[in-house]
Structure formats: C-alpha cells, structure tokens
Write a protein that holds these residues in place. Structure first.
Motif, PDB file in Angstrom:
ATOM      1  N   SER A 113      32.041  37.146  44.926  1.00  0.00           N
ATOM      2  CA  SER A 113      32.647  37.718  46.137  1.00  0.00           C
ATOM      3  C   SER A 113      31.906  37.310  47.392  1.00  0.00           C
ATOM      4  O   SER A 113      32.443  37.472  48.506  1.00  0.00           O
ATOM      5  N   ALA A 114      30.672  36.808  47.245  1.00  0.00           N
ATOM      6  CA  ALA A 114      29.839  36.397  48.378  1.00  0.00           C
ATOM      7  C   ALA A 114      29.590  37.543  49.356  1.00  0.00           C
ATOM      8  O   ALA A 114      29.280  37.308  50.524  1.00  0.00           O
ATOM      9  N   GLY A 115      29.730  38.777  48.885  1.00  0.00           N
ATOM     10  CA  GLY A 115      29.479  39.928  49.741  1.00  0.00           C
ATOM     11  C   GLY A 115      30.605  40.250  50.693  1.00  0.00           C
ATOM     12  O   GLY A 115      30.433  41.097  51.581  1.00  0.00           O
ATOM     13  N   TYR A 116      31.766  39.608  50.537  1.00  0.00           N
ATOM     14  CA  TYR A 116      32.911  39.867  51.422  1.00  0.00           C
ATOM     15  C   TYR A 116      33.666  41.107  50.934  1.00  0.00           C
ATOM     16  O   TYR A 116      34.151  41.128  49.797  1.00  0.00           O
ATOM     17  N   PRO A 117      33.797  42.127  51.766  1.00  0.00           N
ATOM     18  CA  PRO A 117      34.536  43.322  51.342  1.00  0.00           C
ATOM     19  C   PRO A 117      35.967  43.027  50.910  1.00  0.00           C
ATOM     20  O   PRO A 117      36.481  43.672  49.994  1.00  0.00           O
ATOM     21  N   VAL A 118      36.656  42.074  51.555  1.00  0.00           N
ATOM     22  CA  VAL A 118      38.030  41.772  51.162  1.00  0.00           C
ATOM     23  C   VAL A 118      38.061  41.240  49.741  1.00  0.00           C
ATOM     24  O   VAL A 118      38.970  41.565  48.958  1.00  0.00           O
ATOM     25  N   ALA A 119      37.069  40.425  49.362  1.00  0.00           N
ATOM     26  CA  ALA A 119      37.015  39.911  47.994  1.00  0.00           C
ATOM     27  C   ALA A 119      36.712  41.030  47.006  1.00  0.00           C
ATOM     28  O   ALA A 119      37.291  41.091  45.907  1.00  0.00           O
ATOM     29  N   LEU A 120      35.824  41.934  47.381  1.00  0.00           N
ATOM     30  CA  LEU A 120      35.513  43.054  46.491  1.00  0.00           C
ATOM     31  C   LEU A 120      36.711  43.975  46.331  1.00  0.00           C
ATOM     32  O   LEU A 120      36.930  44.529  45.250  1.00  0.00           O
ATOM     33  N   SER A 121      37.492  44.144  47.393  1.00  0.00           N
ATOM     34  CA  SER A 121      38.695  44.980  47.277  1.00  0.00           C
ATOM     35  C   SER A 121      39.719  44.333  46.351  1.00  0.00           C
ATOM     36  O   SER A 121      40.421  45.025  45.615  1.00  0.00           O
ATOM     37  N   ILE A 122      39.809  42.995  46.375  1.00  0.00           N
ATOM     38  CA  ILE A 122      40.718  42.299  45.456  1.00  0.00           C
ATOM     39  C   ILE A 122      40.257  42.503  44.025  1.00  0.00           C
ATOM     40  O   ILE A 122      41.049  42.858  43.135  1.00  0.00           O
ATOM     41  N   ALA A 123      38.973  42.284  43.772  1.00  0.00           N
ATOM     42  CA  ALA A 123      38.447  42.462  42.417  1.00  0.00           C
ATOM     43  C   ALA A 123      38.612  43.910  41.964  1.00  0.00           C
ATOM     44  O   ALA A 123      38.997  44.176  40.812  1.00  0.00           O
ATOM     45  N   GLY A 124      38.325  44.847  42.855  1.00  0.00           N
ATOM     46  CA  GLY A 124      38.471  46.255  42.487  1.00  0.00           C
ATOM     47  C   GLY A 124      39.903  46.615  42.161  1.00  0.00           C
ATOM     48  O   GLY A 124      40.161  47.383  41.218  1.00  0.00           O
ATOM     49  N   ALA A 125      40.869  46.058  42.925  1.00  0.00           N
ATOM     50  CA  ALA A 125      42.274  46.375  42.678  1.00  0.00           C
ATOM     51  C   ALA A 125      42.738  45.863  41.319  1.00  0.00           C
ATOM     52  O   ALA A 125      43.400  46.586  40.567  1.00  0.00           O
ATOM     53  N   VAL A 126      42.390  44.620  40.985  1.00  0.00           N
ATOM     54  CA  VAL A 126      42.880  44.057  39.722  1.00  0.00           C
ATOM     55  C   VAL A 126      42.178  44.691  38.522  1.00  0.00           C
ATOM     56  O   VAL A 126      42.785  44.880  37.458  1.00  0.00           O
ATOM     57  N   LEU A 127      40.899  45.047  38.675  1.00  0.00           N
ATOM     58  CA  LEU A 127      40.185  45.661  37.552  1.00  0.00           C
ATOM     59  C   LEU A 127      40.560  47.128  37.378  1.00  0.00           C
ATOM     60  O   LEU A 127      40.628  47.626  36.250  1.00  0.00           O
ATOM     61  N   ALA A 128      40.804  47.823  38.491  1.00  0.00           N
ATOM     62  CA  ALA A 128      41.206  49.225  38.382  1.00  0.00           C
ATOM     63  C   ALA A 128      42.548  49.354  37.690  1.00  0.00           C
ATOM     64  O   ALA A 128      42.834  50.362  37.037  1.00  0.00           O
ATOM     65  N   GLY A 129      43.403  48.337  37.813  1.00  0.00           N
ATOM     66  CA  GLY A 129      44.706  48.371  37.159  1.00  0.00           C
ATOM     67  C   GLY A 129      44.658  47.995  35.693  1.00  0.00           C
ATOM     68  O   GLY A 129      45.671  48.084  34.994  1.00  0.00           O
ATOM     69  N   ARG A 130      43.498  47.558  35.200  1.00  0.00           N
ATOM     70  CA  ARG A 130      43.345  47.176  33.785  1.00  0.00           C
ATOM     71  C   ARG A 130      42.106  47.863  33.237  1.00  0.00           C
ATOM     72  O   ARG A 130      41.076  47.228  32.980  1.00  0.00           O
ATOM     73  N   ARG A 131      42.197  49.148  33.054  1.00  0.00           N
ATOM     74  CA  ARG A 131      41.054  49.953  32.643  1.00  0.00           C
ATOM     75  C   ARG A 131      40.616  49.673  31.207  1.00  0.00           C
ATOM     76  O   ARG A 131      39.505  50.016  30.814  1.00  0.00           O
ATOM     77  N   ASN A 132      41.496  49.065  30.416  1.00  0.00           N
ATOM     78  CA  ASN A 132      41.118  48.749  29.045  1.00  0.00           C
ATOM     79  C   ASN A 132      40.373  47.429  28.936  1.00  0.00           C
ATOM     80  O   ASN A 132      39.946  47.028  27.859  1.00  0.00           O
ATOM     81  N   TRP A 133      40.221  46.723  30.038  1.00  0.00           N
ATOM     82  CA  TRP A 133      39.501  45.450  30.025  1.00  0.00           C
ATOM     83  C   TRP A 133      38.016  45.698  30.326  1.00  0.00           C
ATOM     84  O   TRP A 133      37.663  46.453  31.230  1.00  0.00           O
ATOM     85  N   THR A 134      37.158  44.999  29.609  1.00  0.00           N
ATOM     86  CA  THR A 134      35.733  45.002  29.952  1.00  0.00           C
ATOM     87  C   THR A 134      35.498  43.974  31.048  1.00  0.00           C
ATOM     88  O   THR A 134      36.291  43.053  31.257  1.00  0.00           O
ATOM     89  N   LEU A 135      34.385  44.122  31.749  1.00  0.00           N
ATOM     90  CA  LEU A 135      34.062  43.144  32.788  1.00  0.00           C
ATOM     91  C   LEU A 135      33.761  41.783  32.172  1.00  0.00           C
ATOM     92  O   LEU A 135      33.967  40.749  32.815  1.00  0.00           O
ATOM     93  N   GLU A 136      33.300  41.780  30.920  1.00  0.00           N
ATOM     94  CA  GLU A 136      33.037  40.501  30.251  1.00  0.00           C
ATOM     95  C   GLU A 136      34.331  39.712  30.078  1.00  0.00           C
ATOM     96  O   GLU A 136      34.370  38.489  30.311  1.00  0.00           O
TER      97      GLU A 136
END
Length: 806
Positions: A262-285
């Motif tokens: 994400s390089a510390g960009y909040p917009v990138a972190l919000s994208i990652a957070g949105a896609v991961l929050a929608g797939r709670r059964n997925w591990t980060l690995e």
C-alpha cells in the motif's frame, strides 16, 4: 408637611406616568423575547443538509452545512495539532480569510484530513460550511462554480443574483460572516481565487497535489501543510480497523506485506480493507498469494505507488468483473454510464448477447471493490459512475497487455458508434417504443428504468437533436421536459403522486417555450389533481392543456387531454359536456394512426364513467364491455388498461348493488394487477372487494381486505385514495364495534380531506365521526339525523370514480 394639589400639574403627571408605564412594558417585552430566544434552539435543521436560524426564517440567511461525514482517520495527530496551533494564533492581517493548503500525492488522504478538521472547527463557523470538489476533466467556468455557493447561501425570499453579480454577491455575503469553505483537488491558484470567502473570520481549506506558491501573493497568511504517506505502525493500525476481527494480529507477516504494497497510502489501505472485509473466510495468506498471482510483469506504473494492492483487489474480482474493468480502460472519460460499458462489451464480443442490466450490475460490483464510485441522481434515480484516477490508469495498463490492438480498435469503434447513435436518437420514438409501450403492457419496473435512462440521456449534453417527423431541431430543455413528463406518468401509475407532481413542475419550467411540453405537463398535472379531487385546479389546467395541444397539432396528445376532460366532466356532473368531449375524441381516434387508435379504449372507459355518474348504467356497461374487448386480447398489448377497465366495471356493478358480479370483476382485476406486480392497482382492487363485502356486512372478509388496501396506499403516496380506504375501513370497524379504531381513522381522514380539498369527503368523515363519537358517549344517533353544521342525511358515499391516468 402637607402637599397641596396643583391642578396645572395634572397633564405633566399624566405624561410622566405614561412614559414610565411604556418603558416598563418595553422592558418586560424585551425580557420575554430574550428568554424565548435563549430557550429556543439557535438553529433549526432543514432536510437536505441545510440549516436555518430559528428566530426569523423569513429574513435570516440560509446556513448551508455541506460537510460529508468524517471517515476513519489514523496517524494524523501531529498534523492536526499544527493546524490547530495556526488557527488559535491571532492573525495580524484580517483583510482576508485564513487559508490552509494540504498538499501531497493523490490518494495520500488529504481530503479525509480536511473533512476531519472541518468537523472539529465547524462550531467556530456558524454561518455555513461549503464544499466544492474540482474535477480534472471539468470545464465549468468560475461563474458556474460560484453558482453552487450562491445557491447554497441565498435565502428562499431573496433575489437570485445574475451570473455577472455572483462574485460581488458572494464576497459581500461572506465579508462579515464566519464561513468555512473546503476546496478539494485543486490544480492551480487561479481556480480557487473566486471561491475564497472575503471575511477575515472565514476559513478556507484547500487540498492540492502541489504547494500552490502563487496563492501566497493573494493570501499572505497562508499555512501550507505537507501530507505524506502513513508510517508503517499507523498504516497497520488503519488496516486492522478496516479489516476487522483479529486477522491482522494473527497474521502479522502477511499484514506487513499488504501494508508494504500500500506504500502507506490511505486510499490503498481502504481498497484492501474493503475487499478483505467482504471475504471474512479468507486468510491474509490466501489474499497475498492471489495478489502475487495477479501481478503483471514489467515495471510498475510511476503514477501509482500501490499497484500491489490494486492487484489484490483485481484478483478478488470474478472473470466478468475483471473483463469489465479491462474494457473500461478503453473509455475516453472517467465519467461512465452502463450504456458505455454495454457498448464496450458488445465491441469485444459482437457475436454474444448480454442480458439486460448486466453492465449496471458489473459497475455496481466494481464500485464495491473501489474500482468505481457510484452516484445516484436524486431526481431521476439514474446511477452514474466515476472511475477513480488510479482505476483508470490501472485498467489501461492491464488492458494494453490483455487485448490485442485489433480488438482494442473494434471496442473503441463500438463505443463511438453507440455514442453517435445516441446523438441521432429520436426521443419521441424512443418514448413510444419503450416507456409508453412498457406502461401499456404493465411492465412498470421496465418502464420506470427506461424513463430514467432517457432522462439521463437527455441530460448528457446540450446538443440539439433532430426530430424525425418534422426535421426540425429540438432544444435540450424541451427534450428533457418531455422525458420528465414521461417519468411523471410512470411514477403516477405507481401511485407516487408527490414525485409525479414534482416532475411535472420541472417539465413546465424547462419546456415553457414548447407547446407540446406545456400540453403534456398540464394534462398530467390536471390528471393528478383529479385523482386528489382538486376539481377547480384540474379544470383550469386541463383547459390550458386543451388550448395548447390544439395549437401544437399533436392528435395523440389531443386525445389524451380529451380523455382527462371527459373524466373531469364526470366528476363535475356535466353529462352533456362529457359526452361532447367523448364524441370529439372518438372522431380523432378513428381515421388516425395506430398510436391514436390505441387511445380508444381509454376514451371508452372515460365515457363509461360519464354514463355511470349520469345514471345510465346500461350504457356505461356497454362502453366498458367494448373497451375490454379491445384490450383483453394479449396481441393488443394493453394489459394494464384492461385491468383498470375491469376494475371500473366492478365499481359500476357495486353501485347497482350487484355484489356477486362486482366481486367477480374485482377479482379478475386483482389477478391481473398481481400478475403485473402492480401493488397500487392491486390496492384499488382489494378496496372494491372489501366494499362489496362491507355492503353485505360480511365483516369477516371485508376488514382484512380493507386493512390490506389501506396499508398499500399508506406506502404509495396517494393521499386521497389512502383516505378513501381509511373511511371505508372506519365504517367496517364501526360495524364491528371497534369504535376507538374507527374514531382515530376518521379524525385523520377529516384532516386529509381538508388538505386535498375534497369537501364531500370531509363532510362524510365528519358525519361518520359524529356517529362513532356519539356511540362512545353512549348517546344514540337518531336515524336520518344531521351532524352539527348541517349536510345531507345520507352516510353512504357516491362510489369512487378513480380512473387510471392511462
């Protein structure tokens, strides 16, 4: 020592007493006013984000409050403290506003920081908070941008300044007030100078990619604040809060990899957070592995520092969604609409036929993954989409390696052809082939979507379209007016009366110079007023509509206006005039085009209502039967009108006290409305069924039907028919000894009948309420007695003559 009375002092004493009394009264009055003002809330909220001072809404200026809700902010405490220090330090030069410029790369979180600061200091700027977002593709003039602020600050009773007066008006309005202004995504100082408030107690917060050094020449006390990417601990905390649960602490290595990408960009972190929050059964690995698999070869794009996070979001899309994003890379604008994506997909696969609505669904899914931003027009309900800058760059990059040059050229050609075809479209023909045909067939949801899409098309640009019938050009405002009337007709069929009336008002303003728009808008407005029993207003508007349509020379619209005139005369009891209008309409239907002949069933229906109201049930029955024959055949494609005809036939039979036959027609109408998923029509059919059972005092069947009908109308917005159903339900409750419920319904009915202007309805509700409350007081009602205030002795209402607008 005795004080001797001096007669000559009497006038002086009287004057002193009067002055003292007046001063005392004035003191008391001022004290009361001040106490009331202190007790009253200083600001009263107004729907739509505006607020108004509570003391004098007529003379006080509007106070706009346009700040969006603050988002999640992490790692910006030091920056906020710097800005607080700047704002708390007294300014030496109070000739202009305080100005904070937040500058940094796109996606670094400048806007979120500005909004957060604005919410913290909003109380210090009680005269309004304004927001303007710039768009790099925007070509609007400074006056057009200022118009947004002028409209927000201008009171409803104030004169609207001319565009040439916007700057002086805005500067004068903000000179002595405390206003907060946010100017987002600015490119140059020249863009924002006209939008800066003039007062020394105002604050402007600007976000930009650069420092805007030339701005300091105009605003010497400018405070420049650099905004950079988040440090790793703050970025990790933000990702943890966005993803939720314990996923980040449980997999710190994988979380660190995502933070690094994400390089510390909040917009990138919000994208990652949105896609991961929608797939709670997925591990980060798993997410990191998918991100690596989706990564493209070769050097990354220098304009995007967080390509890895976009790879992660792309990997979690379905194949169809990925393909949609790829072809959007060939769009020549960031502002996209479903028809544009549909054209791009068609160009990619010319031999395949996509299902209706697929493009809109794909854009909605891309919006969930933050590859698009969805906005909904409040008026038309049409969705528009904007590709964020990073999505456009990323899509173009992936598209360049996934699609060969020949395919790219074909896709661009399909978009160009579709755009040219839309420019050449004939609105009248489109309305007839989509909205009105779908409405006749009872496909209401499709008609609504088509009407909204055509309205959005009319608003795309101001090109003058060519009318295929006359060869003349049609101004954009006229086209938009016609589309608004069509949308109003559809929502009126749903029973959304207020929304339909709003569309009509706007159509009349836009098409003030067009006889056809004027005729259609007046005809629909008159029809709506007929439905609400506002007879004088309906008579005036339908009279104007008849004059306008005769001058416009549109025979089909002439027939429609005559149809409403026939219904109006039926409600007025003018049988002769109603029959004359019916004869005129039938003459227009006979020799004309198929579009005119399709209006004949509606004319027969309206003529039947005239005969029904004029005590000729046999003739009315003949007319209803003839109209039904013309519409009952599925090949006629008038399924909706057929249902309304059968319903009116049921009303006639109920009026004749042929209850079994009335129920048969009402049940047939209900079946048709249900098949068409027409809840408003089904509510009318249930109301007639309930009335038929109520007439025979079969309360066990009448009450559930009337309750369901009343509940339907409460949700649709047609106040008159809702109140009519409530009156019938109150009668049933009264017979069932549920007098408290009957009383509550009738009290509300009296008020609503008064608001809509139905004098007889008000009398009937008052009569029934008097009977019910007499029973509550254990006072027997004399048979045939009159309620207080006089009036007819009957309590049975003449049957409703609600006729469908179409």
């Amino acid at each position: 020592m005795a004080i001797l009375f001096r007669p000559w002092l009497l006038p002086t004493i009287i004057n002193i007493t009067a002055v003292s009394t007046g001063a005392l009264l004035m003191f008391v009055l001022l004290a009361v006013v001040r106490r009331r003002r202190a007790a009253a809330p200083p600001v009263a909220a107004v729907p739509g984000g505006l607020e108004r001072t509570a003391d004098s809404p007529r003379h006080q200026p509007v106070i706009p409050a346009e700040l969006p809700p603050p988002g999640l902010l992490v790692g910006r405490d030091d920056t906020l403290a710097e800005m607080w220090t700047y704002l708390s330090t007294p300014a030496e030069d109070r000739s202009g506003p305080r100005l904070i410029v937040l500058h940094g790369a796109r996606g670094v979180g400048k806007t979120a920081l500005a909004i957060h600061l604005a919410h913290q200091v909003a109380e210090e700027y009680p005269d309004g908070q304004l927001l303007f977002r710039f768009d790099r593709a925007d070509v609007t003039t400074p006056e057009e941008r200022l118009a947004v602020f002028v409209w927000a600050l201008n009171g409803p009773k104030e004169r609207q300044p001319a565009p040439t007066e916007y700057r002086s008006w805005y500067h004068e309005r903000t000179r002595r007030r405390r206003v907060l202004v946010i100017l987002d995504d600015v490119e140059s100082a020249e863009q924002i100078l006209p939008l800066l408030p003039a007062g020394g107690r105002c604050l402007a917060v600007v976000t930009a990619t650069g420092e805007l050094p030339t701005l300091r020449e105009s605003v010497p006390h400018l405070f420049s604040v650099p905004v950079g990417p988040l440090e790793t601990p703050a970025a990790t905390k933000l990702l943890d809060e966005l993803v939720g649960g314990d996923r980040v602490p449980q997999e710190p290595t994988q979380a660190a990899r995502i933070v690094a990408e994400s390089a510390g960009y909040p917009v990138a972190l919000s994208i990652a957070g949105a896609v991961l929050a929608g797939r709670r059964n997925w591990t980060l690995e798993v997410a990191v592995r998918r991100m690596e698999e989706a990564a493209t070869t070769g050097p990354g794009d220098p304009d995007i520092a967080f390509t890895g996070v976009l790879d992660l979001a792309y990997a979690l899309l379905t194949r169809a969604e990925q393909n949609a994003l790829l072809v959007l890379g060939l769009a020549d604008t960031r502002q996209v609409q479903p028809w544009m994506l549909a054209a791009l997909l068609r160009g990619q696969r010319p031999d395949e036929q996509d299902p209706p609505g697929l493009a809109a669904r794909l854009l909605d899914r891309l919006a969930l993954a933050r590859f698009a931003e969805r906005q909904v027009d409040d008026e038309s309900g049409v969705s528009a989409y904007t590709l964020p800058w990073y999505a456009q760059v990323y899509a173009a990059r992936r598209m360049g390696t996934a699609l060969d040059p020949e395919t790219q050229q074909r896709i661009r050609g399909a978009l160009r052809t579709e755009r040219e075809g839309r420019v050449a479209r004939d609105l009248e023909r489109q309305l007839g082939q989509t909205v009105y045909q779908q409405l006749d067939e009872g496909r209401l949801n499709e008609a609504l979507e088509s009407a909204r899409e055509l309205l959005a098309w009319c608003r795309e640009d101001d090109v003058r379209r060519v009318d295929s019938r006359s060869g003349a050009t049609t101004p954009a405002k006229v086209r938009e007016g016609l589309a608004l009337v069509a949308l109003g007709e559809v929502v009126a069929e749903f029973g959304w009366i207020d929304a339909a009336a709003a569309y009509v008002r706007e159509a009349r303003e836009l098409g003030s110079g067009s006889l056809l728009v004027r005729a259609r808008a007046l005809r629909l407005s008159g029809s709506l007023r007929l439905g609400q029993r506002q007879i004088p207003e309906a008579e005036a508007e339908l009279g104007e509509a008849l004059e306008a349509v005769r001058e416009a020379g549109d025979d089909v619209e002439h027939i429609r206006v005559l149809r409403e005139q026939i219904v109006l005369q039926a409600l007025r009891g003018d049988c002769a005039q109603g029959r004359r209008y019916a004869a005129q309409a039938k003459q227009l239907c006979a020799p004309q085009s198929s579009a005119a002949r399709r209006e004949l069933p509606g004319i027969l229906l309206a003529h039947g209502v005239v005969e029904q109201m004029c005590a000729d049930p046999e003739r009315a029955r003949e007319l209803f039967s003839e109209a039904e024959k013309l519409t009952a055949d599925p090949a006629a494609h008038q399924q909706l009108r057929c249902c309304w005809i059968r319903l009116q036939h049921a009303r006639l039979l109920l009026q004749e006290e042929k209850f079994d036959q009335s129920r048969e027609f009402a049940i047939t109408a209900l079946s048709g409305f249900t098949r068409l998923e027409h809840r408003y029509g089904a509510g009318h059919a249930r109301l007639e069924l309930g009335r038929a059972y109520l007439a025979e005092q079969n309360l066990e069947r009448a009450i559930p039907l009337l309750e369901e009908s009343h509940g339907t109308f409460r949700r649709c917005g047609d106040r008159w028919i809702m109140t009519d159903a409530a009156t019938a339900l109150a009668q049933a409750y009264h017979l069932a000894d549920r007098v408290q419920e009957a009383s509550a319904l009738l009290k509300a009915a009296k008020q609503t009948y008064t608001r809509v202007g139905d004098a007889y309805g008000h009398w009937l509700a008052a009569r029934l309420l008097w009977e019910v409350e007499s029973e509550l007081r254990d006072e027997p009602t004399e048979a045939g007695g009159s309620p207080p205030g006089g009036g007819p002795s009957r309590t049975r209402r003449p049957h409703a003559t609600t006729v469908a607008a179409r």
